[in-house]
Design a protein around this motif. Structure first.
Motif, short mmCIF file in Angstrom:
data_model
loop_
_atom_site.label_atom_id
_atom_site.label_comp_id
_atom_site.label_asym_id
_atom_site.label_seq_id
_atom_site.Cartn_x
_atom_site.Cartn_y
_atom_site.Cartn_z
N MET A 356 0.83 -1.21 0.00
CA MET A 356 0.00 0.00 0.00
C MET A 356 0.86 1.25 0.00
SD MET A 356 -3.17 -0.93 2.57
CE MET A 356 -4.08 0.57 2.16
N GLU A 357 1.95 1.23 0.74
CA GLU A 357 2.82 2.41 0.83
C GLU A 357 3.39 2.79 -0.53
OE1 GLU A 357 5.65 2.86 4.19
OE2 GLU A 357 4.85 0.91 4.81
N MET A 358 3.81 1.80 -1.31
CA MET A 358 4.50 2.12 -2.56
C MET A 358 3.59 2.05 -3.78
SD MET A 358 6.80 -1.32 -2.89
CE MET A 358 6.09 -2.95 -3.03
N GLU A 359 2.31 1.76 -3.59
CA GLU A 359 1.40 1.66 -4.73
C GLU A 359 0.98 3.05 -5.22
OE1 GLU A 359 0.03 0.44 -7.73
OE2 GLU A 359 0.50 -1.27 -6.40
N ASP A 360 1.06 3.24 -6.55
CA ASP A 360 0.68 4.53 -7.12
C ASP A 360 -0.50 4.45 -8.09
OD1 ASP A 360 1.96 3.13 -9.07
OD2 ASP A 360 3.32 4.76 -9.68
N LYS A 361 -0.98 3.24 -8.37
CA LYS A 361 -2.13 3.09 -9.25
C LYS A 361 -3.41 3.28 -8.45
CE LYS A 361 0.08 -0.16 -12.47
NZ LYS A 361 1.35 -0.36 -11.75
N ILE A 362 -4.29 4.15 -8.94
CA ILE A 362 -5.51 4.46 -8.21
C ILE A 362 -6.38 3.22 -7.99
CG2 ILE A 362 -7.68 5.74 -8.32
CD1 ILE A 362 -5.34 7.48 -7.59
N THR A 363 -6.47 2.39 -9.01
CA THR A 363 -7.34 1.20 -8.90
C THR A 363 -6.84 0.24 -7.83
OG1 THR A 363 -6.11 0.24 -10.75
CG2 THR A 363 -8.20 1.32 -11.25
N LEU A 364 -5.52 0.04 -7.77
CA LEU A 364 -4.97 -0.85 -6.75
C LEU A 364 -5.05 -0.22 -5.36
CD1 LEU A 364 -1.85 -2.45 -8.47
CD2 LEU A 364 -3.82 -3.63 -7.51
N ARG A 365 -4.84 1.08 -5.29
CA ARG A 365 -4.98 1.76 -3.99
C ARG A 365 -6.42 1.62 -3.48
NH1 ARG A 365 -1.11 6.03 -2.93
NH2 ARG A 365 -2.75 7.35 -2.07
N ARG A 366 -7.37 1.73 -4.40
CA ARG A 366 -8.78 1.57 -4.01
C ARG A 366 -9.05 0.16 -3.49
NH1 ARG A 366 -11.08 2.59 -8.75
NH2 ARG A 366 -11.04 4.84 -8.40
N LEU A 367 -8.48 -0.82 -4.16
CA LEU A 367 -8.69 -2.21 -3.74
C LEU A 367 -8.09 -2.47 -2.37
CD1 LEU A 367 -9.47 -5.16 -4.22
CD2 LEU A 367 -7.33 -5.45 -5.49
N TYR A 368 -6.84 -2.08 -2.18
CA TYR A 368 -6.20 -2.29 -0.88
C TYR A 368 -6.97 -1.57 0.24
CZ TYR A 368 -1.97 -4.42 -2.84
OH TYR A 368 -1.07 -5.27 -3.46
N ALA A 369 -7.42 -0.35 -0.06
CA ALA A 369 -8.12 0.43 0.97
C ALA A 369 -9.41 -0.25 1.40
CB ALA A 369 -8.40 1.84 0.45
#
Length: 516
Positions: A356-369
């Motif tokens: 999560m810390e190093m993710e910059d893709k919005i779609t993946l950030r949304r999934l992790y969140a």
């Protein structure tokens, strides 16, 4: 059309209309059902499809009009089952999918063009047969029906499941016919629905048909050939999800290896399907059986390896699956009866927070969140081990908008709310960082273009988190907010601050008592 006319149209040779020595024919004809089946099978192999379609139509009519005593003669059940089983298999072969000669597991869609038409024709014949088996007044019907349905139901079910799903080899008509065929199979076996037939809910079929179905699929699910037939994995998955607790545990040794095999494939769709199979097993098999023979540990390593992917469809199924598996492998972190040592819950959370810390893709950030709040719920108070890294993730994710839904921010605010509720004694020291981040979020939201309902939801969640921070810090945040210069903030922000500073401190929220 009567039976004699049907046999004439099928061009049955006179030699095949002689009495069969093992049974005495009845009615006004001398044609053995076994010899008729053999003759039809020979014609099906040698004719073109247009001629085969006519033969199939006549065969369906044969099942509808034939005399019951002729269709089910007084012969040993093993002989009768063998005749019908080989005949049904020969019918199903005419709607079989072409085999892929490589490991690609995919064929050109044009190779499946005639499969739906063939499947509909075969389905009509099988439905006619099942209808007779389900409504047979012959003296031998009870015994013959039980024997035949148990023999025929597995192969017919696999055939129907092959053409049931939306795939390149099916059409709307073939899918509709396949669904009707499954209902007919269930009714012929005395069950109200197909899952009941698989699990064995009826009085005459206590064992169910899961093992028989899996025995048919097993030779096609080996390491070397499971990719050759594109439908096999879809049929296996569909059959698997029909079997639930408590029946699935009896077949764990049968369904566990193919599920692992499919999940370990290099094709994304196969990985997703395999993980779904494993998740179904985790949810429907008792934890003690999963831990036996180290199965749960094998599952954990297989699933954890998938956490390194950046494929969203795979992560969407892997994260919930591994979360549920942790409840099998580890005691609940909320359990106070044993020491709370670091375990796989901490290992998975550390991995997720790192990505999560190093993710910059919005779609993946949304999934992790979206996956974070339920995981914090399961970890409970032991989330305090990860507060430093969790704080960095929360602050970073609140700064970036994913308009217009703001799914990421809403999920992170929910995660923060749960964190404060379970780890409130450790929140006071984090008040400067979290408080500043939430105030910045209030200012950002009022300046950004968002749908009114989304903006209201974000503001409400932010206010709730600020109130919880104030409660956990014994009113210190309220004192800080009261010094905010009202000339430097918008009216909306000031209204939100007023809701925080004007809210009373609940009774019982002291440094020696937990948050209620």
């Amino acid at each position: 059309m009567d039976l004699s006319a049907i046999l004439k149209n099928l061009h049955i040779p006179p030699a095949d209309i002689s009495p069969l020595t093992i049974s005495k024919p009845s009615g006004d004809h001398d044609c053995s059902v076994a010899r008729v089946f053999q003759h039809i099978q020979v014609k099906l192999k040698s004719e073109t499809w247009s001629e085969v379609a006519v033969i199939l139509d006549l065969t369906g009519e044969l099942f509808r009009v034939a005399d019951s005593s002729w269709l089910l003669p007084d012969v040993p059940d093993s002989d009768l089952s063998s005749w019908f089983s080989h005949f049904v298999q020969s019918l199903i072969c005419h709607a079989a999918l072409p085999i892929c000669e490589t490991d690609s597991a995919t064929l050109a869609p044009e190779l499946y063009q005639d499969i739906p038409e063939r499947a509909c024709a075969v389905t009509a014949v099988l439905q006619a047969l099942l209808l007779r088996l389900g409504h047979n007044p012959a003296p031998t019907s009870c015994t013959a029906k039980r024997c035949l349905t148990r023999v025929l139901a597995p192969c017919i079910s696999v055939f129907a499941a092959t053409h049931l799903q939306d795939q390149p080899w099916t059409s709307e008509a073939s899918r509709k016919d396949a669904a009707a065929l499954l209902d007919a199979v269930a009714q012929a076996t005395g069950n109200s629905c197909f899952p009941d037939m698989m699990c064995g809910s009826s009085a005459d079929d206590d064992a169910g048909l899961v093992r028989a179905v899996m025995d048919i699929l097993k030779p096609q699910l080996t390491k070397d050939n499971w990719r050759r037939n594109q439908a096999t994995r879809h049929v296996f998955f569909w059959m698997l999800v029909q079997v639930k607790r408590p029946s699935l545990v009896d077949h764990l040794d049968t369904v566990f290896p193919p599920s692992l095999l499919i999940s370990d494939d290099y094709v994304l769709d196969n990985k997703v399907m395999g993980v779904k199979c494993l998740h179904h097993i985790i949810l429907n098999v008792p934890a003690a059986d999963l831990r036996q023979f180290n199965r749960a540990q094998v599952l954990y390593h297989a699933l954890f390896n998938h956490l390194y992917t950046s494929e969203i469809p795979l992560l969407q199924v892997v994260l919930p699956c591994i979360f549920d598996l942790l409840n099998v492998l580890e005691k609940s972190p909320a359990d106070i009866s044993c020491p709370r040592r670091r375990n796989r819950f901490d290992e998975v959370l550390c991995h997720v927070l790192t990505y999560m810390e190093m993710e910059d893709k919005i779609t993946l950030r949304r999934l992790y969140a979206t996956m974070l709040p339920p995981f914090i719920d399961r970890m409970g108070i032991v989330i305090v081990r990860h507060l430093k890294r969790l704080e960095m993730v929360i602050v970073g994710y609140l700064e970036i908008s994913d308009c217009p839904e703001e799914t990421t921010r809403l999920a992170i605010l929910a995660a923060l709310e749960k964190t404060i509720q379970v780890a409130w004694p450790r929140m006071e020291c984090r008040l400067p960082v979290l408080g500043r981040s939430l105030l910045r979020l209030l200012c950002d939201v009022t300046r950004e273009c968002q749908p009114p309902d989304v903006r209201t939801a974000v503001l409400d969640k932010t206010i709730r988190c600020l109130q919880l921070l104030d409660y956990s810090s014994q009113g210190k945040l309220r004192a800080i907010l009261s010094d905010v210069d009202d000339t430097c903030a918008s009216g909306v922000v000031l209204d939100c601050i007023q809701k925080v500073t004007g809210s009373p401190l609940p009774d019982g929220c002291s440094s020696t008592r937990g948050y209620c």
